[in-house]
Design a protein around this motif. Sequence first.
Motif, short mmCIF file in Angstrom:
data_model
loop_
_atom_site.label_atom_id
_atom_site.label_comp_id
_atom_site.label_asym_id
_atom_site.label_seq_id
_atom_site.Cartn_x
_atom_site.Cartn_y
_atom_site.Cartn_z
N MET B 133 0.83 -1.19 0.00
CA MET B 133 0.00 0.00 0.00
C MET B 133 0.87 1.25 0.00
O MET B 133 0.59 2.23 -0.70
CB MET B 133 -0.87 -0.04 1.25
CG MET B 133 -1.95 0.99 1.29
SD MET B 133 -2.84 0.75 2.83
CE MET B 133 -3.94 2.13 2.76
N MET B 142 -3.22 0.04 -4.63
CA MET B 142 -3.33 0.56 -3.27
C MET B 142 -4.47 -0.13 -2.53
O MET B 142 -4.36 -0.52 -1.38
CB MET B 142 -3.57 2.07 -3.34
CG MET B 142 -3.32 2.83 -2.07
SD MET B 142 -3.66 4.59 -2.31
CE MET B 142 -2.09 5.17 -2.85
N LEU B 146 -4.29 -2.35 0.76
CA LEU B 146 -5.17 -2.01 1.89
C LEU B 146 -5.95 -3.23 2.35
O LEU B 146 -6.06 -3.51 3.55
CB LEU B 146 -6.12 -0.90 1.45
CG LEU B 146 -7.19 -0.44 2.43
CD1 LEU B 146 -6.59 0.54 3.39
CD2 LEU B 146 -8.34 0.20 1.70
N SER B 181 -13.77 0.20 3.11
CA SER B 181 -13.07 -0.25 1.91
C SER B 181 -13.94 -0.03 0.67
O SER B 181 -13.44 0.40 -0.38
CB SER B 181 -12.73 -1.74 2.01
OG SER B 181 -11.87 -1.95 3.07
N PHE B 184 -13.86 3.46 -0.19
CA PHE B 184 -12.59 3.80 -0.83
C PHE B 184 -12.58 3.39 -2.29
O PHE B 184 -12.25 4.19 -3.18
CB PHE B 184 -11.43 3.13 -0.08
CG PHE B 184 -10.09 3.35 -0.72
CD1 PHE B 184 -9.43 4.56 -0.57
CD2 PHE B 184 -9.49 2.35 -1.48
CE1 PHE B 184 -8.20 4.77 -1.16
CE2 PHE B 184 -8.26 2.56 -2.07
CZ PHE B 184 -7.62 3.77 -1.91
N CYS B 225 -12.05 8.53 -1.43
CA CYS B 225 -10.73 7.92 -1.26
C CYS B 225 -10.10 8.38 0.05
O CYS B 225 -9.57 7.58 0.83
CB CYS B 225 -9.81 8.29 -2.42
SG CYS B 225 -10.23 7.48 -3.96
N LEU B 229 -9.14 6.13 3.50
CA LEU B 229 -7.81 6.04 4.12
C LEU B 229 -7.82 6.60 5.54
O LEU B 229 -7.17 6.05 6.44
CB LEU B 229 -6.79 6.77 3.26
CG LEU B 229 -6.53 6.09 1.90
CD1 LEU B 229 -5.60 6.94 1.05
CD2 LEU B 229 -5.94 4.71 2.11
N THR B 230 -8.55 7.72 5.75
CA THR B 230 -8.56 8.27 7.10
C THR B 230 -9.30 7.34 8.05
O THR B 230 -9.05 7.35 9.25
CB THR B 230 -9.22 9.67 7.14
OG1 THR B 230 -10.39 9.64 6.36
CG2 THR B 230 -8.28 10.72 6.61
N LYS B 232 -8.84 4.16 8.07
CA LYS B 232 -7.84 3.19 8.50
C LYS B 232 -6.91 3.77 9.56
O LYS B 232 -6.35 3.05 10.36
CB LYS B 232 -7.00 2.74 7.30
CG LYS B 232 -7.78 1.91 6.31
CD LYS B 232 -8.18 0.58 6.90
CE LYS B 232 -9.22 -0.07 6.01
NZ LYS B 232 -9.96 -1.12 6.70
N ALA B 265 -1.57 3.51 5.65
CA ALA B 265 -2.60 4.43 5.19
C ALA B 265 -2.09 5.86 5.10
O ALA B 265 -2.46 6.59 4.19
CB ALA B 265 -3.81 4.36 6.13
N ALA B 268 0.06 6.18 2.02
CA ALA B 268 -0.81 6.13 0.84
C ALA B 268 -1.58 7.43 0.70
O ALA B 268 -1.71 7.98 -0.40
CB ALA B 268 -1.77 4.95 0.96
N LEU B 269 -2.07 7.93 1.83
CA LEU B 269 -2.83 9.18 1.79
C LEU B 269 -1.96 10.32 1.27
O LEU B 269 -2.39 11.13 0.45
CB LEU B 269 -3.35 9.51 3.20
CG LEU B 269 -4.29 10.70 3.31
CD1 LEU B 269 -5.52 10.48 2.46
CD2 LEU B 269 -4.70 10.91 4.76
#
Lengths: 177, 490, 631, 101
Positions: B133, B142, B146, B181, B184, B225, B229-230, B232, B265, B268-269
């Motif tokens: 990720m 990604m 994840l 997920s 996302f 998206c 991620l936030t 996670k 995360a 990735a973010l």
Amino acid sequence: MIETILFFVLAATSLAGAITVIAARNPVHSAMGLLGTLFSLAVIYVVNLAHLVAAVQVIVYAGAVMTLFLFVIMLIGVDKAEERDETLPYQRQLVIGLAVITCGLAIALATGSGFRWTPAAPAAAQAPNGTIENVAEPLFGEWLLAFEATALLLTIAAAGAIALAYFRRGAPEEVAE
Amino acid sequence: MMTLAQLGSDVSWMAIAPELVLALGAALVLLIDVQFKPKTGGSLAWTTGFVLAAAFGFALAQWLRLADIPISERFPFGRMVIVDGTGLLARFVLLVVTGLAVATGWRLFERLGRRRAEALALILLSAAGFQLMAVSVHLVMMFMGLEVGSIALYVLAGITRERADSDEAAMKYFLLGSVASAVFIYGVALTFAGTGSLNILEQNQFLTQNILLAPGVLLVGLALCIIGLTFKVSAAPFHAWAPDVYQGAPAGLVGYMAAAAKVGAFIALWRLVDLGFPTMRASWAPVVAGIAALSMVVGAVLAAVQSDVRRMLAYSGVAHAGFILTGLLSGIDGIRGVWFYLAVYTLQLVGAFGVVAAVTGASTSRSAISDFAGLGRRQPVLAVVFSTLLLGMAGLPLTSGFIAKFGVFQDAWQAGFEWLVIVAVLASVIAFFFYLRVIVTMFMEEPSGDDHASVGVVARWVLALVAIVTVVLGILPAPLLELAGDAVAR
Amino acid sequence: MIELLPLVIALPLAGAVFLHFFGRRIGEPASGWIATLAIGAAFVVGLVNAVPAFTGELHHAEHVAIWDWMPAIGASLEIQWDALSVLMTLVVTGVGTLIHVFAIGYMHGDPRFSRFFTYLNLFAASMLTLVLAGNFAMLFMGWELVGLCSYLLISFWYTKPSAAAAGKKAFVVNRIGDFGFMVALMLIFLNFGTLSYGGVFERAGEVLTTGTAVAIGLLLLVGAAGKSAQVPLYVWLPDAMEGPTPVSALIHAATMVTAGVYVVSRAAAIFELAPAAGYAVATVGAVTALWAATIAIGQSDIKKVLAYSTVSQLGYMFLAAGLGGYVAAVFHLMTHAFFKALLFLGSGSVIHGMADEQDMRKMGGLRKHMPTTAATMGVATLAIAGIPPLAGFWSKDEILGVAFEGGTYGQVLWVVGLITAMLTAFYMTRQWVMVFMGEPRWDDGVHPHESPRVMTIPLVILAVLSVVGGLVNTPFRLGLEHFLHPAFEGIDLAHPSEEMSVFAILAAVSVLAGVAGIAVGYLVYNRPPARWTKFQEGFGGLWTAWEQAYRVDDIYGATIVKPGKRLADAAAFKFDLPVIDGLVNGAGWLVRTVGSKLRVVQTGLVRNYGVLFVAGVLAAVIWMVVAGGGV
Amino acid sequence: MTVTPGWYMTLAAVLFAIGLLGILVRRNALIMFMCVELMLNAVNLTFVAAGRALGLIDGQVSVFFVLVVAAAEVVIGLAIIVAVFRQRSSASVDELSGLSG
């Protein structure tokens, strides 16, 4: 014209299935509703020239996943009706509020963009023909790494299922200290 | 027709060597268990340690020759992943965190019996997932990373399935996690529709070359998206799962669960917003800032009223997610501060949960603050280690936490988010008190009830080491800061 | 050789550490010699590295990194080696070495002999940290350490209540200044994002608005006024004379008090952007110069005279620096270090010879008994009085020249400076005459004697420096100006007029003022004490005011300290408990209340969490779309 | 009236919303999983429609990965349900509130 008719029919059936999922009292009915949606979508995929996707949708989803669902429904014996009345305070009001806002947002977006959600699309784009060959080429080429990552996912699924649901005979069951 | 040669055209096994090693290691652990049915976990422990060290070695080797890798070889596998310093640093942190988690939580694995092999394999696989990720620049890749990481975590949360709390944690984590997920990947699909690509770099290219008249759908996609991620990283208002899961999951694993997801995360973010959508900064920056502010306030305020150490740590983790998001706002240079924060915070987190596991038991779910009363007398080493880690999390000067906070606050200030820095400082002040409360309990109050605290030799040394590192990095942060700076440069 | 520079700090520090552990075992005088060796070696290292600066090869500041603490914000241990730090280092280590030597003789027989040298070395290391710093963070570190060490040294004889009180006073007053300094540093950091000199000064022009520059300048002035004993924060320095005399010489002549001047000169780039702040500095300096000079006239304690004289001379330096005459300020800093250290050490020699007598009214006629001390102090007196060609003449004249060229306001300050010069000449002559001339007025049982060689040799060296030290920068040969030029690159330096006629007239006027002061002083005080009283009575109440230092301490006591204390008491018992505690408790209560309200949301039910999640999703999405103009 | 990919994507959005709200109204964990499946299917439809509009096969390739993830999630989810069921003999998530605050 045919596509228009098909679209409305399939949209109707898929939405009907989806509403059945969240509205049916009996879990088995919900599963059937989901199945209806999945089949509708498979047809939509065919209309969109995604042949392989459509086939996989039927085989994997409708075939394997739904069977698994039904199996578990039977296993844990919840094939009986669920109470309709909401037990959580304010939950229903909140959900209705959220649903209204969601609808508003969706309408604003859909009309705001004139149903053209793909501003990046070239004017003369040809719908890709989703034959096995056409899909397989990127899948095993550019997308190779992602494809490999699915192996990890399936290993996790297997190991995880064993860890959570396989009860070894005679093994000590108590790990709490 | 495609040939095998074409298939391998831009395959670079070296680029994903650490993940390959982890995956093979997981398979090895499972095979050893099936084949030899070991009674104790010794052989598995050694295997795990060896696998982690090997993965670390591969990452290190790549780091050392990173400068020599030409730009053309930086995006192997059809530009799905990137070979860069940030990705390698994320691997370093993840591998170290994994090693520490296994070492400090080993008592849990001993008690898991035959399930310990699955648990270890899942940890290794989830680490591989979060690493993928952190290095992916392709949104579906990604997503795969994840999911590999998260699904393993759902199982780990419930691995002590005999305890109702553990099951409950797994169920909550799984339900909310899979919804997140789905959100996302829906966001990914919408950005795909909006930009015509799934590759972050190509998306950025498209956006810099085109002006969108109605970017509404694309903005929704980006928002989804970011939310995925936030979630996670347990930022408010998407944090609700975190306290329950951290409390219900076995103590020996919580540190890993919290730390690993955050590393993957956050990196990735950062890649998503700063590499993919810098052109839409005006849209996402206020939202991210809002999430950060809410996280800091909600995390700090709710942590202050907890009576359970693990819930307290979970809520403080919400606040920390806010602090790290603060650093993300300052553009591409912000990664340095973010990475430093992630590195020191995850280290402290794993260490802190290691202590909790040692004090209240590695597989229990409740760890009331009162259980820590008098720890200063019963287990002075553990108490001092825990205090150090808590003070580090609080951001006391002369701990690494201070440097980390200082860095991200400074970045945010310079990016023009003064108000956010003020909120952050207020939240830090509140945070200070609840961390202090635990320390006071440990040293000032009389022990109540029986003493369960016990800690293995390895775990004791590892925990002491983490505490020492926390202090040393507070006094001597320059090497690590330089490393982070290097990563951005490479 | 530049890599060796950290040794300049490390050597005295090592000396201090060594003496801390082994000093007592080594005893005297060896521990004194070790300390001297440490700082002497630092001087040598500094001198060797100063060679490029002397030969003009040090065009740009050299940097030696010792330890990168936080390079991102420019906070690291890093030496900046440019002309300014070269000069400061040489003055601090050079004069410091002489003072160390002197102290070996002076502190003879003290039970805490080695401890004294530990502190001296530690102080030297701190001061060198301050002047060698390459960024504000390290500067601040040195700044604070110097304050701490001065506290230790001033209250060295802590069993004397007055010494302990003086130390405390120095500490408290300095803290007030430090607060300003700290705020200034914060402002600098917020504006520049770094604390390194390079990052700040080179970009000052583009980063700072005039308002900010003035704010920073004024705050720096507050800090500098605390350390350099300027009005109104000078009150700690006269009291600090409670410390052993070498301490006075080191701290109050050559090193610590010059820190303020140094900082103002260092921050020239900021003051350049803030003329208002510069005028404030000059005004504070002029007021201080005159104010302290008048007080010095009325003192009868040999060290108090010198203390107020120091304050006054520091005011001079501020005056010059505020008008942009940084070279003049630094020049005077240097010459002042020579002759004021000499005066302090000389007074120490006298006190030593007179069995700890400090009252000048009980001295007299000492020149026969202490010829070396008398001669060297005489030289210093002439130097500070501004008699050519001694050191003080050149530096004082340059300051007055700068003032004269500084427009109308500058000329007003010039008048103040001239009056101060005259007063300085007067009170210094008065001191020398009272101590060394006339009839003995000693108490019974005092047998004055010349000090040992170890004390007189530093006096002689300093006397020589007081004579020739001014020649480095004369209107005929601007050596120091050229030397310092690289350190003030891009700064619009204020100069005295280059026309020889102007210089000659100004010099003549100031010499005349000096001679007049000397003449009056000699004529009045080279007579029996009865005549002094008559002269002093001529000033009426004014003299009493001078004698009592305008009773500033009492005024502060009545207006600030006492109410402050009362306020503190009240705060502790009336305000602190209910209000502060209330605030803290209130905040805690607020957090707890809000927390327990929010806790209700965390019901433990997944579907509730789902609602929260979806609500968050919708809020974020709508916010983002609206912010991005998507709809 | 020609059907554009936008229509399909709107349909997908509605399906996604139904799934998302379904999570909030149903208390049977199994049905909540079905709602997640519904959401993932909406994503797939979006991918296919967008790929068609863009003329890119990537949309269809992405579907396979979402599918694999969905399958893996189902396996783990059902395993968790079984584990919970063994402890509490119920699949209602409303009864899972031991951890709160």
